[in-house]
Every structure is written in structure tokens, then in C-alpha cells.
Scaffold this motif. Structure first.
Motif, PDB file in Angstrom:
ATOM      1  N   ILE A  72       9.259   4.748  -0.114  1.00 33.64           N
ATOM      2  CA  ILE A  72      10.041   3.600   0.320  1.00 33.64           C
ATOM      3  C   ILE A  72      10.204   3.686   1.817  1.00 33.64           C
ATOM      4  O   ILE A  72      10.962   4.502   2.320  1.00 33.64           O
ATOM      5  CB  ILE A  72      11.420   3.595  -0.339  1.00 33.64           C
ATOM      6  N   ASN A  73       9.479   2.848   2.512  1.00 30.26           N
ATOM      7  CA  ASN A  73       9.498   2.935   3.965  1.00 30.26           C
ATOM      8  C   ASN A  73      10.464   1.910   4.548  1.00 30.26           C
ATOM      9  O   ASN A  73      10.113   0.763   4.783  1.00 30.26           O
ATOM     10  CB  ASN A  73       8.087   2.718   4.503  1.00 30.26           C
ATOM     11  N   MET A  74      11.706   2.331   4.786  1.00 36.65           N
ATOM     12  CA  MET A  74      12.696   1.414   5.341  1.00 36.65           C
ATOM     13  C   MET A  74      12.405   1.114   6.804  1.00 36.65           C
ATOM     14  O   MET A  74      12.987   0.211   7.376  1.00 36.65           O
ATOM     15  CB  MET A  74      14.100   1.995   5.221  1.00 36.65           C
ATOM     16  N   LEU A  98      13.968   8.735  -3.370  1.00 41.19           N
ATOM     17  CA  LEU A  98      15.205   8.189  -2.830  1.00 41.19           C
ATOM     18  C   LEU A  98      15.523   8.805  -1.469  1.00 41.19           C
ATOM     19  O   LEU A  98      16.148   8.186  -0.622  1.00 41.19           O
ATOM     20  CB  LEU A  98      16.368   8.417  -3.801  1.00 41.19           C
ATOM     21  N   ASP A  99      15.075  10.053  -1.272  1.00 39.77           N
ATOM     22  CA  ASP A  99      15.326  10.684   0.014  1.00 39.77           C
ATOM     23  C   ASP A  99      14.425  10.132   1.114  1.00 39.77           C
ATOM     24  O   ASP A  99      14.840  10.066   2.273  1.00 39.77           O
ATOM     25  CB  ASP A  99      15.160  12.207  -0.097  1.00 39.77           C
ATOM     26  N   THR A 100      13.212   9.685   0.741  1.00 39.31           N
ATOM     27  CA  THR A 100      12.384   9.072   1.775  1.00 39.31           C
ATOM     28  C   THR A 100      13.065   7.814   2.278  1.00 39.31           C
ATOM     29  O   THR A 100      12.986   7.474   3.451  1.00 39.31           O
ATOM     30  CB  THR A 100      10.990   8.640   1.264  1.00 39.31           C
ATOM     31  N   LEU A 101      13.773   7.150   1.377  1.00 36.32           N
ATOM     32  CA  LEU A 101      14.500   5.948   1.765  1.00 36.32           C
ATOM     33  C   LEU A 101      15.498   6.261   2.879  1.00 36.32           C
ATOM     34  O   LEU A 101      15.563   5.575   3.894  1.00 36.32           O
ATOM     35  CB  LEU A 101      15.201   5.429   0.512  1.00 36.32           C
ATOM     36  N   LEU A 102      16.266   7.339   2.686  1.00 39.85           N
ATOM     37  CA  LEU A 102      17.266   7.696   3.699  1.00 39.85           C
ATOM     38  C   LEU A 102      16.602   8.157   4.989  1.00 39.85           C
ATOM     39  O   LEU A 102      17.008   7.771   6.083  1.00 39.85           O
ATOM     40  CB  LEU A 102      18.184   8.804   3.163  1.00 39.85           C
ATOM     41  N   ALA A 103      15.571   8.993   4.851  1.00 42.37           N
ATOM     42  CA  ALA A 103      14.929   9.527   6.051  1.00 42.37           C
ATOM     43  C   ALA A 103      14.283   8.410   6.861  1.00 42.37           C
ATOM     44  O   ALA A 103      14.413   8.370   8.089  1.00 42.37           O
ATOM     45  CB  ALA A 103      13.888  10.572   5.665  1.00 42.37           C
ATOM     46  N   THR A 104      13.612   7.470   6.169  1.00 39.29           N
ATOM     47  CA  THR A 104      12.962   6.401   6.928  1.00 39.29           C
ATOM     48  C   THR A 104      13.997   5.431   7.500  1.00 39.29           C
ATOM     49  O   THR A 104      13.764   4.805   8.524  1.00 39.29           O
ATOM     50  CB  THR A 104      11.954   5.616   6.066  1.00 39.29           C
ATOM     51  N   ILE A 162       0.846  -1.195   0.000  1.00 38.53           N
ATOM     52  CA  ILE A 162       0.000   0.000   0.000  1.00 38.53           C
ATOM     53  C   ILE A 162       0.882   1.246   0.000  1.00 38.53           C
ATOM     54  O   ILE A 162       0.689   2.173  -0.785  1.00 38.53           O
ATOM     55  CB  ILE A 162      -0.936  -0.020   1.226  1.00 38.53           C
ATOM     56  N   ILE A 163       1.898   1.244   0.887  1.00 39.18           N
ATOM     57  CA  ILE A 163       2.726   2.439   1.031  1.00 39.18           C
ATOM     58  C   ILE A 163       3.617   2.649  -0.197  1.00 39.18           C
ATOM     59  O   ILE A 163       3.718   3.744  -0.728  1.00 39.18           O
ATOM     60  CB  ILE A 163       3.595   2.319   2.301  1.00 39.18           C
ATOM     61  N   PHE A 164       4.254   1.571  -0.645  1.00 48.57           N
ATOM     62  CA  PHE A 164       5.177   1.690  -1.774  1.00 48.57           C
ATOM     63  C   PHE A 164       4.444   1.654  -3.107  1.00 48.57           C
ATOM     64  O   PHE A 164       4.625   2.511  -3.967  1.00 48.57           O
ATOM     65  CB  PHE A 164       6.217   0.565  -1.689  1.00 48.57           C
TER      66      PHE A 164
END
Lengths: 248, 385, 308
Positions: free
Chosen positions: C45-47, C110-116, C37-39
Motif C-alpha cells: 500500500i503505497n500512500m 499494514l505497516d507499509t501503509l504507515l511507513a509510506t 501494479i504496486i498494490f
């Protein structure tokens, strides 16, 4: 069918479908040397898809596209460009972080391989060519401006210039005057007339006034098929065309 | 000459930055730090290699690799295999049930050297392997992905999975790789004692020199037409493709180059630290390399080096005193660098510099503004009409 | 590879390993549903997704401990209650994360990846500070223990069956919500054309926030389910995050059906392989196969062809 012709572009029986929906349906379209050909049609007629098919962005389901007797449907995008087909996108697609000069330099058709680009040198010939093109597209005064700062119309011209510098035999323009001021439209019409000397130009356009200004031959596309084709004044009087444009 | 000055050094500004960095790592650190600390800085500087590679790949190319640890590890393991074989001469390992093979193989009941270890008896082969294998591996991955236009998020995830696979493989196959402990007890290089003071100094300086060379080489790439194309691909990939370029080749090249740089860093790591283990290969180190580059500034080669040093100094300082706080801080760094200063330290420095120039150099400012404000005349006519 | 087993034994092994595969399948699918759902829908991208799962697991542990101490009579029923609370706790955390972080980063995936990832570090350390580094597991109600034995050689644990049923229920609920309800229509409209959705009166910010919260909430349920088959530690989430991403990508990011099929095939492949070769090599083979398939079919198994 025709094996060898002196046509610039010969599209025959071209079909593409997305999940069963035929966006382009058995299309035939021919463009002569030095011809300025305009494709018009209502929204969803498949105009942009035709350009996508020619330049390889979309793969055809069936049919053939011959450019100077060379089959394009099997080539990769960059090979089609190198064969001599240039394509301008609907919204100006330029490198906003680079200056006008750099935009043109990046499009300069030398140093197209990895190694070539690493050792590409900005010599006099390159500079001269860039100035010549810049003059043609009326951007000579702003060569050192970051291209994000250009007006919308100037961005459109810059993208045309980025194609011109590659000296394509077929130039395809997707709605080149969308969002332009009246004055810019006139200038663009002049520009198109100028650049269509010595090459074929395929234009997609909505704006009928502009089409009247530039068109030699017009093709009307409707639901992926050709509705009418021929001289502009004749096509305009065609009842089928009037029906499609005004009927609903 | 002007070519070298403008392109490689990056003009006056680039030269100043480079000289300051060189002074710091070649003069200031060796003079002020004791050998233990200097060795630590040397270790940090090996992480700067992958960080610099990420500036090229991610900052300029827009390709986020979450698997640079893979290449760092391949380089490091290549060097470690050679050193381990040298350390495992039959005389040194006489007490083992099979003398002449590395100790961890003996513990895992291996009775002969696996075939892929054999060539690492040769130093020349090892150096070539460090330079070629990671780049070749990157070529295979890059060709498979970029030719099929796998990019962005998908590329990031797949590189991460590759890092996971390699880590599991190294940990699981301990008879061949030394397992979770890695390859340890590396003492001599071609008979020369690596743990001696002089060796440590020499490795440190070689490491610095290599790093500076790589910065210069990267500058050459970025200032060439290739560099402009890389940015162009990042921002408008389709436009580049429809200007007659085979975009995938450019991406593959920069990915391979990034792999090569990271591998050199890994090999220097092994030489200076004396061991290599899977904890420098997997997801966590790989993503930390990204944060080094991000903190320093994803668009700045030299910034990435400062970023690496800073984060690692912080990590060492904090994990010695408040180990609990460090993860909070690291997490906070990730979030703040993305949300508050996406251009990292280099971006902050540039803002600060502009601030200074605006304040003091009002004369040149007046001069400059006249130049840059020559906006096109039709733009004005358009807004009027 | 078959060395020494009779066909009957092999059948039982297959059945039991297959069932072990079902437990893994359940957890992977519950994780992947939230992530899909999120991705798939939002492109984020919720790491930290694994940490939201851990939040659900720790919530279950907390409720179990409190119940055991203060309301022992409630023990047989607490688990159902814990699932609901886990959903809301993880969902609320997700809501906060979207509000504080994610909404500023929609244009920079790509930044959501780092932030999460940063968020996940902070959450992990929080768990370590609150619950300790040691792994914990809740006392399970008795009806979840024990096993079902259809024949002498087959032994199927009850907790696995419960988790499977739970997964089925959640999957149907998600399917209904996304494809049959009005709210799901809004979510899908927003994903397809954010500007237009805003123009026809959908509050896209609200849709984003609740979609993200829902995804995290489902991860919370996954966490509750997880406690019945393994114990929970601060880094539990990270163990599953890569696998979960592979499930979603392999299934074709936007297809819920694909997510189910891919969770099933990955989980089954891994647990059946695990019996014949070591667990780590089973994982290597599974992941390598996935990467290879994705190289040939980057859009995943179930993606439809559209004009791009």
C-alpha cells in the motif's frame, strides 16, 4: 433420496467448480457412526476440497452434505462447528503466542458469544477438562509452554486436542502425520484409534504405511471422483488404484 | 478481590504502571504546569482516547482503522451542537436576521433550525447521542464489512474513505455544520462558564478520570477470554472460525467499543478547547492517531497514552520553533517506528527491563531458567532420530 | 435537475462535462495504473503514490522553466522530453524507496501503509522547502493551448485531448509489458508464488524493486500530464491518493482491465454530477456509492473466483 438415516455423514452428488474446473465431481460418500474413514488419492484429487466443502470453507455448486440428518451446505462455518464437526488443517493451525493451556481454553466450547466470552470464567470444570484432554494428546507436561516452542508433531496433537475439547461427532483431519517422526507417527496412530471411539473420524492421508495402520475403510479419490472404495487390502489390489498411483 | 487485582489492574506490574500514569496526570501536571499548559495537556489527553481505542482494535485485533477521527469528530460535534445551541439563545443572537439559530446558519441564509439540530437542545439527549450515534454508525460499517469478510488493507482504505466523505460533507454543508471553521464560540455549559479557571480544572480532571476508567475497562476486555480470542483472530482467523466462533461479531464489538471510546474523547475535546472543526475528522488526524498508538506501543494501553503525550509535546515544541522540521520529523517517526521499533516505547521499555533483570537478578534467573527449559522429551527424541 | 436547458444545450453540456471527465479519467487512470501494479501485483500500500506523481509534475515544471530560460527554441518540444524525464525521476525515487523501506516490510502490509505515509510527509515537506508552498505551473508549449470547436456550443480543450492520447499510449505499454513480455511474466509469477519463482531462477528481489520503480515511474508520467490541466503544489498528491485507491480497489486489485473501467466510471460519474450539484457533493455521492458497492462486492468489479 434418503431422508433420515443413522449415518454420521452422508454426502450425495456433491459438485464444486472453480471457473469451470470441477474440483469435486458428483461425489457420494457415507460415514457411519464410530467409523474411521480414510480418503487417499494423488495430488489434486480434490481431497482437501472435500473437507473445505464439509466444514463450509468452500460453498458447493450443487449436491448435499447431511450430518446427522442436518443439511450443512446452507450453514455458516461456525454453525457447522457447533453442530458437531471439527476440522484440523493441513499445516498445524494453533495460536503460537498462547500457551498450550490457553490454546485449549480458547477452544473450550463455552463463552462462544461476545458477551459470553467477556464473562467467561476459568472454573474447576474447565481446568479439569483441559487437563483431561492434554493427557489424551500427550501434552500434559507442557501445558504452560508457549505453543510456538512445541515440536511440529506436538503442534499437530495440540490442534487435535483443540478439536477434541469440543467433543465433535465428526472429526476431520487433513494429513495429521505429515512431517512427523516415526515414533510420533506411531503415537498418532494410537491417538486416532483412541479418539475414534464414540465418534466418526475422517482422515485425509498420503502416507500409505500410516493408512494401513489405522484404516478400516478407505476411499480413493481421483480427479474429483471416487476411483475405488472399501477395505484397505482390497483397495490396494485394485488395478485402477495401482494405475493412478504408479502409472505415471 | 483477587479478580479485580489480577484482571483489572493487571497484577503488580499493571498496578505500578497505572499508579505512575495517574500520579503524572493527576498530580504532577496540575502542580507543575500553568493553566494554559494544563489545558493543552488536557487537549492532548483527549487524543489518547482514540489512541487507546487503536491499541484494542489494531494492536490486539489486527484491524487497522484509518478513520477513528470520524468517531472522535462525531462525539466532538455532538457536544459542540449542544453548546452552540445554548450559545445561540435569541437574546445572544438578537442582531441576526433570524435570532435564535447558530450564527453560521444565519450567515448561510438559513431561517430555521434544521430538524437534526432540534434534539440537541436537550443535554440528556446530547450525552446519549455521543455515546450511541458513533457506536451505532460503527456497527453499521462493521456489520457490512466484517460479515462480508472485508479486512486488512481493504478495511483500512474504506475507513479512510469514510473519513474523507465526512470531512467533505462537513466542509461543504456549511449552513448545517459551520463548514471549514467548525462550530466555534462555545462558552457555557448549562449556564456554567466553561472558560473559567475552575471549569478548566474540573474538565481536566474529569477527562483524566474517564481516560483511566477506559484503560481499566479495556484491561477487563483484554484479560477476558474475549481478549485471547481477539489475539487468536488476529493471528489465525480461520482456526477461530472453525472452532465455532462467529468471528465477525467479535470484530464488530471491538470496533463499536473503539468508536465509543473515540467519541468520548471527542466530546471532552470540545469541552476543553471550546470548539470543534473538520480538521479533527479527516485522514490526517485519523492517521496521526495511529501514530500515537504506534509510538507508544500498539500492544500497550498505557503506552498509547504516553505516545500521544510525547508526539503532541514534540509537535507543539517543534511547530513553534521550526515548523519546517516538524513534518520531516513526523515522517521520520512513522518510518522508524515501523522499521526499527514496531512495539513502540512499551517495547523498548520491556527490552530495557529484561536487560536490567538479566543483569541484576541472576539468582532468580537461574531459578526461572530451570523452569522454562523443561522442553518436552519427544522433541529431543525427534531431533535425534 | 434539468431546469431550463434545451436538449441541444444539455447535449453540449454532457459532451463537455463528459470531456472534462476524460481529463480526470486520464489522471486517475495513470495514477491508478501505477498503483494497480504496486498494490495489485505486489500487495504494497503505497500512500506516497501521490507524492511520486508530484515528483513528475515538479520535474516537468523544472524542465519547462530551464528550457524557457536557456533554450527558448526548444520550447515546442520540451514537453515530450519532460514526460520521459518525469518517468525516470519518479521511477528512480521509487527504486530508492523500495530499497530503503519497502523491501523490509513485504510481510506486513499494514505497516507499509504507515511507513509510506511517513515517506509522503517527508516528500511533501521537501517540495515545500525546494519549490515553496505556492502552486506552480509550467509554461505549456503553444500547441497544447487552445481548443477544438466542432460546433458553436461545444468547446474541447487541446490539452485534454493530448492527455487522453498519452494515457492511451501508456496504458497499452503497461498492458504489453505486464501480459505479453517476459518481464511481465516474471512479475506475475513472483506475485503468485514467491518461493517457487525464486526456485526457478527468478531474482525476486530485483523483480520487486523494478516493479515498484515502474509503478512510481508511471505516477511520474501522471504528474507530467497533470501539469497540463492544473497547477502543482506540495499537497497535490494527497488530493488524489484516496480517489486512486478507490479506483484500484473498485476495479478489483489485480485486474488492469478493471482498473480502466473503474477509473472511467468514477471520473465520468463525478464530472457529470459536478455540473448539476456542487463539486463537493458530487464527490460525496460518488464516494458513498463506491463504498456501498464495495460493501456488497468487496472483491471489486473484476475479480475471478478462485479456491482460497
Amino acid at each position: 433420496m434418503s431422508t433420515s438415516t443413522d449415518l454420521t455423514l452422508a454426502i450425495e452428488d456433491l459438485t464444486v467448480s472453480f471457473d469451470g474446473f470441477k474440483a469435486v465431481d458428483s461425489l457420494n460418500l457415507y460415514i457411519d457412526k464410530n467409523e474411521l474413514h480414510v480418503v487417499i488419492g494423488p495430488n489434486g484429487a480434490g481431497k482437501t476440497t472435500v473437507l473445505d466443502l464439509i466444514c463450509g470453507k468452500t460453498k458447493a455448486s450443487s449436491g448435499s452434505i447431511k450430518f446427522l440428518n442436518k443439511e450443512l451446505t446452507e450453514l455458516a462455518e461456525h454453525e457447522i462447528v457447533r453442530a458437531g464437526v471439527g476440522r484440523k488443517f493441513q499445516t498445524p493451525s494453533i495460536y503460537e503466542n498462547l500457551t498450550v493451556f490457553e490454546n485449549l481454553e480458547v477452544s473450550y466450547p463455552y463463552g462462544r458469544t461476545v458477551i459470553g466470552s467477556l464473562f467467561f470464567k476459568r472454573n474447576n470444570e474447565v481446568v479439569k477438562k483441559i487437563h483431561q484432554i492434554a493427557k489424551e494428546i500427550m501434552l500434559e507436561d507442557v501445558l504452560d509452554t508457549e505453543s510456538a516452542l512445541l515440536s511440529h508433531g506436538q503442534k499437530q496433537w495440540l490442534e487435535i486436542g483443540m478439536l477434541l475439547i469440543q467433543d465433535p461427532q465428526l472429526l476431520m483431519l487433513d494429513e495429521p502425520v505429515a512431517g512427523m517422526s516415526v515414533k510420533e507417527r506411531e503415537q498418532t496412530a494410537e491417538l486416532l484409534k483412541k479418539i475414534s471411539k464414540g465418534r466418526s473420524v475422517l482422515v485425509i492421508e498420503h502416507d500409505m504405511e500410516f493408512v494401513e495402520q489405522i484404516a478400516q475403510k478407505v476411499t480413493v479419490l481421483h480427479q474429483g471422483k471416487i476411483l475405488a472404495a472399501g477395505q484397505m487390502d482390497k483397495v490396494q489390489k485394485d488395478p485402477k488404484v495401482i494405475e493412478v498411483y504408479l502409472g505415471h | 478481590m483477587s479478580f479485580f487485582y489480577n484482571k483489572l489492574i493487571g497484577g503488580k506490574e499493571g498496578l505500578t504502571g497505572l499508579i505512575l500514569l495517574a500520579l503524572l496526570i493527576l498530580v504532577v501536571f496540575p502542580l507543575t504546569l500553568d493553566l494554559f499548559r494544563l489545558n493543552l495537556v488536557g487537549k492532548y489527553l483527549t487524543y489518547a482516547f482514540p489512541a487507546v481505542s487503536l491499541v484494542l482494535l489494531w494492536g490486539y485485533g489486527g484491524i487497522l482503522s484509518l478513520g477513528q477521527g470520524v468517531f472522535f469528530g462525531l462525539g466532538g460535534y455532538g457536544m459542540a451542537m449542544f453548546l452552540k445551541l445554548e450559545a445561540s439563545s435569541p437574546e445572544n443572537t438578537a442582531i441576526q436576521s433570524t435570532p435564535g439559530i447558530p450564527d453560521f446558519m444565519d450567515w448561510n441564509q438559513l431561517t430555521e433550525l434544521p430538524w437534526f439540530w432540534e434534539p440537541f437542545n436537550s443535554f440528556a439527549f446530547t450525552i446519549l447521542a455521543i455515546l450511541i450515534i458513533p457506536a451505532a454508525f460503527a456497527y453499521i460499517i462493521g456489520a457490512a464489512m466484517f460479515k462480508r469478510r472485508v479486512g486488512g488493507v481493504y478495511f483500512a482504505i474504506i475507513t479512510q474513505v469514510i473519513a474523507v466523505i465526512l470531512t467533505i460533507l462537513i466542509v461543504g454543508q456549511q449552513g448545517y455544520t459551520g463548514g471549514i471553521n467548525g462550530i466555534t464560540d462555545l462558552r457555557t455549559l448549562n449556564g456554567w462558564d466553561m472558560t473559567s479557571d475552575s471549569a478548566k480544572y474540573i474538565f481536566y480532571f474529569i477527562n483524566c478520570a474517564l481516560l483511566l476508567c477506559i484503560v481499566l475497562l479495556s484491561r477487563f476486555i483484554l484479560t477476558s477470554k474475549f481478549g485471547s480470542l481477539l489475539l487468536a483472530i488476529r493471528d489465525k482467523e480461520d482456526r477461530v472460525r472453525f472452532s465455532g466462533y462467529d468471528v465477525s461479531n467479535f470484530k464488530i464489538f471491538i470496533y463499536c467499543f473503539a468508536a465509543l471510546i473515540s467519541a468520548i474523547g471527542g466530546a471532552m475535546f470540545t469541552l476543553q478547547v471550546g470548539f470543534m472543526s473538520p480538521s479533527f475528522v479527516g485522514i490526517v488526524p485519523s492517521i496521526e492517531m495511529v501514530i500515537f498508538a504506534a509510538i507508544g506501543g500498539r500492544m500497550s494501553l498505557i503506552g498509547a497514552i504516553y505516545g500521544t503525550l510525547l508526539v503532541n509535546f514534540g509537535k507543539t515544541a517543534f511547530s513553534e520553533t521550526f515548523p519546517e522540521l516538524w513534518l520531516f520529523l513526523m515522517g521520520g517517526l512513522f518510518i522508524s517506528v515501523v522499521m526499527l521499533f514496531p512495539n513502540g516505547l512499551a517495547g523498548l521499555w520491556n527490552d530495557y527491563k529484561h536487560h536490567l533483570t538479566n543483569r541484576f537478578a541472576f539468582i532468580t534467573k537461574r531459578f526461572k531458567s530451570q523452569k522454562t527449559l523443561t522442553r518436552p522429551t519427544n522433541a529431543e527424541s525427534e531431533s535425534l532420530s | 435537475m434539468l431546469g431550463g436547458y434545451t436538449y441541444g444545450e444539455l447535449g453540449s453540456i454532457l459532451a463537455m462535462q463528459g470531456f472534462a471527465g476524460f481529463s480526470l479519467f486520464s489522471v486517475l487512470l495513470l495514477m491508478a495504473l501505477g498503483l494497480a501494479i504496486i498494490f495489485g501485483q505486489m500487495g504494497v500500500i503505497n500512500m506516497a503514490h501521490g507524492e511520486f506523481m508530484a515528483a513528475g509534475a515538479y520535474t516537468t515544471y523544472l524542465i519547462a522553466t530551464l528550457t524557457e530560460q536557456y533554450f527558448p527554441a526548444f520550447m515546442p518540444y520540451y514537453f515530450v522530453f519532460a514526460i520521459v524525464v518525469a518517468f525516470f525521476v519518479a521511477g528512480a525515487l521509487g527504486y530508492l524507496a523500495e530499497f530503503a523501506l519497502i523491501r523490509h516490510l513485504y510481510k506486513r502490509p499494514l505497516d507499509t501503509l504507515l511507513a509510506t505515509w511517513g515517506l509522503s510527509l517527508i516528500m511533501q515537506q521537501s517540495y515545500r522547502s525546494i519549490f515553496g508552498a505556492r502552486e506552480v505551473s509550467p509554461t505549456l508549449p503553444e500547441w497544447l493551448l487552445g481548443s477544438y470547436q466542432p460546433t458553436d456550443t461545444i468547446d474541447i480543450p487541446l490539452n485534454g485531448m493530448f492527455v487522453l492520447v498519452l494515457t492511451a499510449v501508456v496504458t497499452f505499454a503497461v498492458f504489453y509489458l505486464m501480459f505479453k513480455s517476459r518481464w511481465g511474466l516474471r512479475v506475475r509469477a513472483t506475485t503468485q508464488n514467491r518461493v517457487m519463482s525464486g526456485a526457478v531462477g527468478i531474482n525476486t528481489n530485483k523483480v520487486d524493486r523494478y516493479t515498484f520503480a515502474l509503478g512510481c515511474g508511471i505516477a511520474g508520467i501522471a504528474g507530467a500530464a497533470f501539469t497540463t490541466i492544473a497547477s502543482t503544489g506540495p499537497t497535490t498528491g494527497t488530493l488524489y491518493i484516496v480517489d486512486t485507491f478507490m479506483v484500484v480497489v473498485f476495479g478489483g486489485a489485480a485486474s488492469l482491465f478493471g482498473t480502466i473501467a473503474s477509473a472511467f466510471s468514477i471520473a465520468q460519474a463525478q464530472s457529470i454530477l459536478e455540473f448539476f450539484i456542487s463539486g463537493s457533493m458530487a464527490k460525496v455521492y460518488t464516494l458513498v456509492t463506491l463504498v456501498l458497492i464495495l460493501m456488497f462486492k468487496p472483491e471489486g468489479l473484476f475479480a475471478s473466483k478462485v479456491r482460497r
